[in-house]
Design a protein around this motif. Structure first.
Motif, PDB file in Angstrom:
ATOM      1  N   THR A   1       1.189  -1.309  -0.109  1.00 35.69           N
ATOM      2  CA  THR A   1       0.344   0.320  -0.153  1.00 35.69           C
ATOM      3  C   THR A   1       0.597   1.080   0.128  1.00 35.69           C
ATOM      4  O   THR A   1       1.814   1.493   0.744  1.00 35.69           O
ATOM      5  CB  THR A   1      -0.899  -0.156   1.345  1.00 35.69           C
ATOM      6  OG1 THR A   1      -1.847  -1.398   0.858  1.00 35.69           O
ATOM      7  CG2 THR A   1      -1.953   1.108   1.230  1.00 35.69           C
ATOM      8  N   LEU A   2       0.725   2.328  -0.838  1.00 33.17           N
ATOM      9  CA  LEU A   2       1.508   3.204  -0.458  1.00 33.17           C
ATOM     10  C   LEU A   2       1.157   3.993   0.756  1.00 33.17           C
ATOM     11  O   LEU A   2       0.076   4.584   0.468  1.00 33.17           O
ATOM     12  CB  LEU A   2       1.347   3.937  -2.067  1.00 33.17           C
ATOM     13  CG  LEU A   2       1.393   4.161  -3.692  1.00 33.17           C
ATOM     14  CD1 LEU A   2       1.293   2.483  -3.970  1.00 33.17           C
ATOM     15  CD2 LEU A   2       0.902   5.196  -4.217  1.00 33.17           C
ATOM     16  N   SER A   3       2.349   4.556   1.219  1.00 35.97           N
ATOM     17  CA  SER A   3       2.325   4.775   2.535  1.00 35.97           C
ATOM     18  C   SER A   3       2.381   6.313   1.804  1.00 35.97           C
ATOM     19  O   SER A   3       2.548   7.289   3.240  1.00 35.97           O
ATOM     20  CB  SER A   3       3.229   4.110   3.159  1.00 35.97           C
ATOM     21  OG  SER A   3       4.950   5.126   2.853  1.00 35.97           O
ATOM     22  N   ALA A   4       2.777   7.199   0.913  1.00 33.90           N
ATOM     23  CA  ALA A   4       2.494   8.990   0.461  1.00 33.90           C
ATOM     24  C   ALA A   4       2.442   8.895  -0.840  1.00 33.90           C
ATOM     25  O   ALA A   4       2.206   7.327  -1.716  1.00 33.90           O
ATOM     26  CB  ALA A   4       3.934   9.364   0.262  1.00 33.90           C
ATOM     27  N   ASP A   5       1.976   9.555  -1.546  1.00 30.70           N
ATOM     28  CA  ASP A   5       1.448  10.045  -2.718  1.00 30.70           C
ATOM     29  C   ASP A   5       2.099   9.749  -3.784  1.00 30.70           C
ATOM     30  O   ASP A   5       3.500  10.216  -2.901  1.00 30.70           O
ATOM     31  CB  ASP A   5       0.817  11.612  -3.137  1.00 30.70           C
ATOM     32  CG  ASP A   5      -0.775  12.097  -2.624  1.00 30.70           C
ATOM     33  OD1 ASP A   5      -0.986  10.715  -1.883  1.00 30.70           O
ATOM     34  OD2 ASP A   5      -1.123  12.769  -2.874  1.00 30.70           O
TER      35      ASP A   5
ATOM     36  N   VAL B   1       7.010   4.908  -6.340  1.00 32.77           N
ATOM     37  CA  VAL B   1       5.958   5.240  -4.987  1.00 32.77           C
ATOM     38  C   VAL B   1       6.891   4.365  -3.819  1.00 32.77           C
ATOM     39  O   VAL B   1       7.594   3.664  -3.647  1.00 32.77           O
ATOM     40  CB  VAL B   1       5.461   3.884  -5.207  1.00 32.77           C
ATOM     41  CG1 VAL B   1       4.340   4.332  -6.557  1.00 32.77           C
ATOM     42  CG2 VAL B   1       5.809   2.566  -5.421  1.00 32.77           C
ATOM     43  N   ASN B   2       6.199   4.819  -1.957  1.00 38.32           N
ATOM     44  CA  ASN B   2       7.066   4.419  -0.952  1.00 38.32           C
ATOM     45  C   ASN B   2       6.133   3.319  -0.624  1.00 38.32           C
ATOM     46  O   ASN B   2       5.121   2.885  -0.751  1.00 38.32           O
ATOM     47  CB  ASN B   2       7.181   5.448  -0.145  1.00 38.32           C
ATOM     48  CG  ASN B   2       7.853   5.376   0.912  1.00 38.32           C
ATOM     49  OD1 ASN B   2       7.533   3.985   1.706  1.00 38.32           O
ATOM     50  ND2 ASN B   2       8.071   6.302   1.819  1.00 38.32           N
ATOM     51  N   VAL B   3       6.835   2.018  -0.936  1.00 38.51           N
ATOM     52  CA  VAL B   3       6.509   0.684  -0.237  1.00 38.51           C
ATOM     53  C   VAL B   3       6.944   0.462   0.988  1.00 38.51           C
ATOM     54  O   VAL B   3       5.758  -0.824   1.674  1.00 38.51           O
ATOM     55  CB  VAL B   3       6.284  -0.708  -0.818  1.00 38.51           C
ATOM     56  CG1 VAL B   3       5.920  -0.134  -2.507  1.00 38.51           C
ATOM     57  CG2 VAL B   3       7.938  -0.767  -1.183  1.00 38.51           C
ATOM     58  N   GLY B   4       7.406   0.961   2.096  1.00 35.21           N
ATOM     59  CA  GLY B   4       7.899   1.142   3.178  1.00 35.21           C
ATOM     60  C   GLY B   4       8.886  -0.090   3.637  1.00 35.21           C
ATOM     61  O   GLY B   4       9.327  -0.672   2.208  1.00 35.21           O
TER      62      GLY B   4
ATOM     63  N   LYS C   1      -1.691   8.272  -1.819  1.00 34.33           N
ATOM     64  CA  LYS C   1      -1.484   7.457  -0.204  1.00 34.33           C
ATOM     65  C   LYS C   1      -2.241   6.589  -0.240  1.00 34.33           C
ATOM     66  O   LYS C   1      -3.831   6.858  -0.545  1.00 34.33           O
ATOM     67  CB  LYS C   1      -1.400   8.743   0.991  1.00 34.33           C
ATOM     68  CG  LYS C   1      -1.294   7.620   2.413  1.00 34.33           C
ATOM     69  CD  LYS C   1      -1.281   8.631   3.022  1.00 34.33           C
ATOM     70  CE  LYS C   1      -0.540   8.234   4.302  1.00 34.33           C
ATOM     71  NZ  LYS C   1      -0.527   9.056   5.633  1.00 34.33           N
ATOM     72  N   GLY C   2      -2.443   5.463  -0.233  1.00 34.58           N
ATOM     73  CA  GLY C   2      -3.487   4.442   0.160  1.00 34.58           C
ATOM     74  C   GLY C   2      -3.795   3.899  -0.777  1.00 34.58           C
ATOM     75  O   GLY C   2      -4.452   2.689  -0.904  1.00 34.58           O
ATOM     76  N   SER C   3      -3.350   4.157  -2.097  1.00 35.99           N
ATOM     77  CA  SER C   3      -3.459   3.048  -3.575  1.00 35.99           C
ATOM     78  C   SER C   3      -2.654   1.527  -3.004  1.00 35.99           C
ATOM     79  O   SER C   3      -2.078   1.682  -2.174  1.00 35.99           O
ATOM     80  CB  SER C   3      -3.265   4.208  -4.817  1.00 35.99           C
ATOM     81  OG  SER C   3      -3.829   5.219  -4.590  1.00 35.99           O
ATOM     82  N   ALA C   4      -2.964   0.622  -4.347  1.00 34.05           N
ATOM     83  CA  ALA C   4      -2.435  -0.249  -4.292  1.00 34.05           C
ATOM     84  C   ALA C   4      -1.331  -0.538  -5.500  1.00 34.05           C
ATOM     85  O   ALA C   4      -1.451  -0.401  -6.253  1.00 34.05           O
ATOM     86  CB  ALA C   4      -3.042  -1.310  -4.848  1.00 34.05           C
ATOM     87  N   VAL C   5      -0.395  -0.926  -5.044  1.00 36.40           N
ATOM     88  CA  VAL C   5       0.957  -1.885  -5.481  1.00 36.40           C
ATOM     89  C   VAL C   5       0.844  -2.828  -5.658  1.00 36.40           C
ATOM     90  O   VAL C   5       0.577  -3.940  -4.904  1.00 36.40           O
ATOM     91  CB  VAL C   5       2.752  -0.698  -5.990  1.00 36.40           C
ATOM     92  CG1 VAL C   5       2.697  -0.724  -4.217  1.00 36.40           C
ATOM     93  CG2 VAL C   5       3.310  -1.906  -6.682  1.00 36.40           C
ATOM     94  N   PHE C   6       1.153  -3.686  -7.077  1.00 38.15           N
ATOM     95  CA  PHE C   6       0.645  -5.472  -6.837  1.00 38.15           C
ATOM     96  C   PHE C   6       1.182  -6.089  -7.778  1.00 38.15           C
ATOM     97  O   PHE C   6       1.449  -5.637  -9.390  1.00 38.15           O
ATOM     98  CB  PHE C   6      -0.246  -6.182  -6.257  1.00 38.15           C
ATOM     99  CG  PHE C   6      -1.543  -5.675  -6.892  1.00 38.15           C
ATOM    100  CD1 PHE C   6      -2.153  -6.534  -8.537  1.00 38.15           C
ATOM    101  CD2 PHE C   6      -2.399  -4.363  -6.509  1.00 38.15           C
ATOM    102  CE1 PHE C   6      -3.316  -6.623  -8.822  1.00 38.15           C
ATOM    103  CE2 PHE C   6      -3.614  -4.539  -7.868  1.00 38.15           C
ATOM    104  CZ  PHE C   6      -3.609  -5.626  -8.486  1.00 38.15           C
ATOM    105  N   VAL C   7       2.108  -7.116  -7.635  1.00 36.14           N
ATOM    106  CA  VAL C   7       2.891  -8.036  -8.720  1.00 36.14           C
ATOM    107  C   VAL C   7       1.476  -9.358  -8.893  1.00 36.14           C
ATOM    108  O   VAL C   7       1.043 -10.619  -7.940  1.00 36.14           O
ATOM    109  CB  VAL C   7       3.094  -8.950  -8.815  1.00 36.14           C
ATOM    110  CG1 VAL C   7       3.999  -9.662  -9.881  1.00 36.14           C
ATOM    111  CG2 VAL C   7       4.851  -7.675  -8.380  1.00 36.14           C
ATOM    112  N   PRO C   8       0.703  -9.141 -10.028  1.00 36.01           N
ATOM    113  CA  PRO C   8      -0.914 -10.057 -10.309  1.00 36.01           C
ATOM    114  C   PRO C   8       0.006 -11.576 -10.274  1.00 36.01           C
ATOM    115  O   PRO C   8       1.144 -11.781 -11.225  1.00 36.01           O
ATOM    116  CB  PRO C   8      -1.138  -9.934 -11.893  1.00 36.01           C
ATOM    117  CG  PRO C   8      -0.609  -8.151 -12.104  1.00 36.01           C
ATOM    118  CD  PRO C   8       0.509  -8.120 -11.357  1.00 36.01           C
ATOM    119  N   MET C   9      -0.657 -12.382 -10.073  1.00 36.60           N
ATOM    120  CA  MET C   9       0.409 -14.107 -10.738  1.00 36.60           C
ATOM    121  C   MET C   9      -0.083 -13.986 -11.571  1.00 36.60           C
ATOM    122  O   MET C   9      -0.802 -14.368 -12.144  1.00 36.60           O
ATOM    123  CB  MET C   9      -0.615 -15.005  -9.914  1.00 36.60           C
ATOM    124  CG  MET C   9      -0.323 -14.795  -8.130  1.00 36.60           C
ATOM    125  SD  MET C   9      -0.845 -16.359  -6.994  1.00 36.60           S
ATOM    126  CE  MET C   9      -0.258 -18.137  -7.652  1.00 36.60           C
TER     127      MET C   9
END
Length: 857
Positions: free
Chosen positions: A636-640, A650-653, A726-734
């Motif tokens: 989850t993006l922790s910032a814009d 993007v900030n993933v933490g 902030k709060g948006s999703a970043v992900f790798v689909p299977m």
């Protein structure tokens, strides 16, 4: 769309929809129809037109008379004044038409009122400079007549009884018998009730009234789960409030609130996941406000005589079949909706034959038997239960008196009374219209009592009605920190329907009642649930020693076994609605009607119908949840997001950066999805414009210290790059071996749906409703699942209907919250949707922990 900024209009009938005229009365009955609309200067309220509708059409029929005579000797109404003229006692149904709006009701005509009394022991109303809130209930006992009319009836608001405040400096009364609080009755913290006096032909009664300021600031907010109060707007804030708890049960309320919190957020068990995994994103608060009486008001009357299998104390009509072993017969509520209620002292014979020749629009004589008919005859009660005096004025079930109006549309055309009572399509349609009177809220439905919530603030349970007493009180709540700092938590529940708010719909009412009741009401803004699950009312009549009338009927609240675990089960389900999940259980036979369905986990045949055979074929490509991706890595993006020379940063933490370095090494395709739910929280269909979704990106850089990655590659859009909030999703689909994205539905299941275009239910019955979990048909080439009902696909039966409504799995908490084992857990699609709303960084973890059987084929 902003639900409070629409062009809402409806009709409001005074005194109500189940009225009584008296031939030898002190004054005639007057019906007044007002048009209600959204208030122009305050969209959180409604306005009744200053003058009643004077061009309405009033159409009557006598349902208990033989066909051919149902239009004889009917009452009339002067449309200019609303005055009712009747010549003979009897029971009459009516329709009132005004433009495209209509409302139906029942009129009973009697010769004389013998006695009257308040239907409340006491009543609570609101302090308000303008609006009249609570309306005392008035009951009358009529002269005993052989015409089938009720012996005791509801004369609230009829104007027969003159109401006078004894302390007009504290409470005042309007012409409809509603009370407005002028001053609170607890200035020193202890209530000092005042009274109003009612008088009908020198029969004088008195009623105690207390006045509460629901809008005042309260600083006694307690936290049973606290993660962050200073930034509460970024969390989901749950509020538990009591209903029907007196001062004596204050400790019980807090025990229930804390126990429910512990159970729902206990991630040691999967029963309520993903709430437990997401607990760091929640605050849970509690505030106690006492009621004068335990329990809530029963809107329905109850059986006061046993008939065969039907005991006393069941709701009239009850939502069950007389014999549960005969699933093809009508439930009693379904039968009443088609044939109406019995006359008092019903003695007619061969009723199934009579109903079959009455021109009823949807009656099937093969769905009744002798036992059902006998039970129908027993749907009678001499008295009417007293109203309970609770702080928020909830009602269980609904009165026939409290009907909402309807609208004539292309799919629900206007109905006009035919000139003659004879067999015809027009007569059948008219009967169907006025018989709508006999359909009320389900017995276990909890909602706002219109006698406590005025028409200027409450329209119906489907609308948000944001200025009701519960949300007004919630908005004034503040939390006091250890340092004495006051945090304005209440604003989290003061919702604005034009924007998305994380805490919208997370107000829970814990109701101290032994009857089964639970609803997410008020336009999905308030969840209410009783602490037990019985279905029979315990009551007593006044008896010979009653100082007013022996037919007064009181509800008793006996000692009962509380069910804290069951309370948590149902609250977890009801809050599922707040995350835009619909009910997946079935209560009604037949197909769901076509309408705009708001849910993300339920769809209708009209939305997914296939244009190819076989009959009732569905198109899997139109089912949104079948498109959800299975996710390998997620954050989850922790910032814009920020624009960089080589892509989008993007900030993933720091905790997640290792997984993204792995994604960079393997050049996995990455998706960015902006966090942008609609104001009502709906997610489907996901927006796919470049401003909202980017696919096929790759990680081109990383910064371990800052916990950031840069996404680039050939899939980047032209500059300037869109900003992902902030709060948006970043992900790798299977992906499968061919590089094709894997959805949450198994490949073999999707192939089966595409080839057969039918739902997966092994039980093909889609007319008679079922309460069971469904198992799927055998799918060629697939080994038998260990928990077949958890398989993701398309199953028929949802949104209360047996047919033409579909859900993702055979079992789910949204279908049965109290079932055993995995059948009471959220299905994987519902988990996916909740996680996506709260913290999409948990997608990969939830897939690994909870995907059915932990594998794809």
């Amino acid at each position: 769309m902003d639900a409070m900024a629409d062009d809402f209009t409806d009709l409001v009938l005074f005194p109500h929809c189940d009225v009584h005229a008296v031939l030898d009365g002190a004054k005639p009955l007057t019906l007044k129809v007002f048009r209600r609309r959204r208030h122009e200067s305050n969209p959180r309220r409604y306005r009744l037109d200053p003058n009643p509708v004077t061009d309405a059409v009033y159409e009557f029929m006598a349902p208990h008379r033989d066909p051919g005579k149902r239009f004889d000797g009917l009452p009339t109404v002067d449309p200019a004044t609303g005055q009712v003229t009747a010549t003979e006692p009897g029971v009459y149904l009516f329709q009132i038409r005004a433009g495209d709006d209509y409302i139906v009701g029942r009129l009973q005509v009697h010769n004389r009122i013998m006695n009257w009394w308040f239907g409340n022991n006491s009543i609570t109303t609101a302090l308000d400079p303008e609006i009249y809130h609570a309306q005392p209930t008035l009951y009358a006992r009529f002269i005993n007549e052989p015409t089938g009319t009720d012996l005791v009836g509801d004369i609230t608001g009829h104007g027969y009884v003159a109401l006078t405040p004894d302390h007009p400096d504290t409470v005042v009364v309007n012409e409809h018998g509603r009370l407005r609080g002028v001053a609170v009755t607890d200035p020193d913290g202890v209530h000092h009730p005042v009274s109003i006096t009612g008088n009908y032909r020198d029969m004088v009664r008195s009623l105690a009234v207390r006045v509460v300021d629901y809008g005042k600031v309260r600083t006694d907010l307690d936290a049973s789960l606290r993660n962050n109060v200073s930034q509460s707007s970024e969390l989901q804030n749950i509020l538990f409030l009591p209903e029907g708890f007196t001062d004596a049960e204050k400790t019980k309320f807090y025990e229930f609130a804390y126990r429910a919190t512990d159970l729902i957020f206990d991630n040691a068990t999967p029963r309520h996941e993903p709430y437990g995994l997401l607990r760091e994103h929640f605050n849970v608060f509690n505030s106690f406000v006492p009621s004068e009486e335990n329990g809530v008001t029963c809107g329905f009357r109850v059986t006061d005589r046993a008939t065969g299998r039907v005991p006393t104390g069941l709701a009239i009509p009850f939502d069950m079949r007389v014999n549960s072993k005969k699933p093809k017969l009508y439930t009693m509520a379904a039968l009443v909706a088609r044939v109406g209620l019995p006359q008092r002292n019903e003695a007619r014979e061969h009723l199934a034959e009579l109903w079959n020749r009455q021109g009823l629009p949807d009656f099937d004589p093969t769905r009744v038997d002798g036992e059902t008919v006998d039970a129908w005859k027993g749907l009678q009660c001499t008295g009417m239960l007293h109203v309970r005096d609770t702080v928020f004025g909830l009602v269980l079930g609904g009165r026939f008196a409290d009907r909402a109006s309807g609208k004539s549309t292309a799919t629900n055309p206007a109905v006009v009374k035919p000139a003659l009572d004879r067999s015809s399509e027009a007569m059948t349609r008219f009967i169907g219209r006025v018989y709508e009177f006999y359909t009320t809220a389900l017995n276990r439905h909890l909602g706002f009592d219109p006698r406590r919530h005025p028409p200027e603030l409450y329209a119906n349970s489907r609308r948000p009605n944001p200025d009701n007493s519960v949300l007004r009180l919630a908005a004034g709540l503040k939390f006091k920190g250890e340092s004495g700092t006051l945090y304005d938590i209440g604003k989290a529940w003061f919702f604005d329907d034009s924007v998305f708010q994380r805490s919208r719909g997370l107000v829970g009412l814990i109701v101290y009642d032994y009857l089964s009741g639970g609803t997410n009401m008020n336009g999905l803004t308030i969840a209410a649930q009783t602490v037990a699950s019985k279905n029979r009312v315990v009551y007593e009549y006044g008896g010979p020693s009653d100082g007013i009338d022996p037919q007064r009927m009181f509800r008793k609240i006996p000692k009962f076994a509380e069910e804290p675990d069951g309370l948590a089960d149902t609250i977890a389900h009801e809050f599922g609605h707040s995350f835009n999940l619909g009910d997946e259980y079935e209560e009604f036979d037949g197909d769901a009607p076509e309408y705009d369905l708001p849910w993300d986990n339920v769809t209708l045949y009209s939305s997914i119908r296939s244009n190819s055979p076989p009959p009732r074929a569905i198109d899997p490509a139109k089912v949104e949840w079948l498109k959800l991706p299975a996710i390998l890595i997620s954050s989850t993006l922790s910032a814009d997001s920020q624009e960089r020379n080589n892509g989008i940063e993007v900030n993933v933490g720091a905790l997640d950066i290792g997984a993204w370095i792995f994604a960079q090494l393997r050049q996995f395709p990455v998706r960015l999805q902006n966090f942008d739910p609609r104001p009502n929280g709906r997610q489907f269909p996901f927006p796919t414009t470049p401003q909202q979704q980017l696919n096929g990106l790759v990680v081109v850089d990383n910064d371990v210290t800052r916990g950031t990655i840069v996404l680039g590659g050939s899939a980047l859009p032209p500059r300037p790059f869109p900003t992902f909030k902030k709060g948006s999703a970043v992900f790798v689909p299977m992906q499968d071996g061919a590089g094709k994205e894997i959805p949450v539905v198994r490949k073999s299941v999707l192939k089966f749906l595409q080839e057969h275009r039918t739902p997966l239910n092994k039980n093909r019955e889609h007319f008679h409703f079922s309460e069971e979990a469904d198992v799927p048909v055998r799918i060629p080439g697939q080994r038998k699942p260990a928990q077949p009902s958890t398989m993701i696909g398309v199953f028929e039966g949802a949104d209360h209907f047996a047919g033409a409504a579909y859900r993702p799995a055979g079992a789910c908490k949204m279908r049965n919250s109290s079932a055993r084992d995995d059948y009471s857990a959220f299905c994987f699609v519902c988990k996916w949707l909740i996680v996506n709303r709260i913290d999409p960084g948990f997608h990969a973890l939830v897939r690994g922990m909870f995907y059915p059987e932990h594998n794809h084929d």
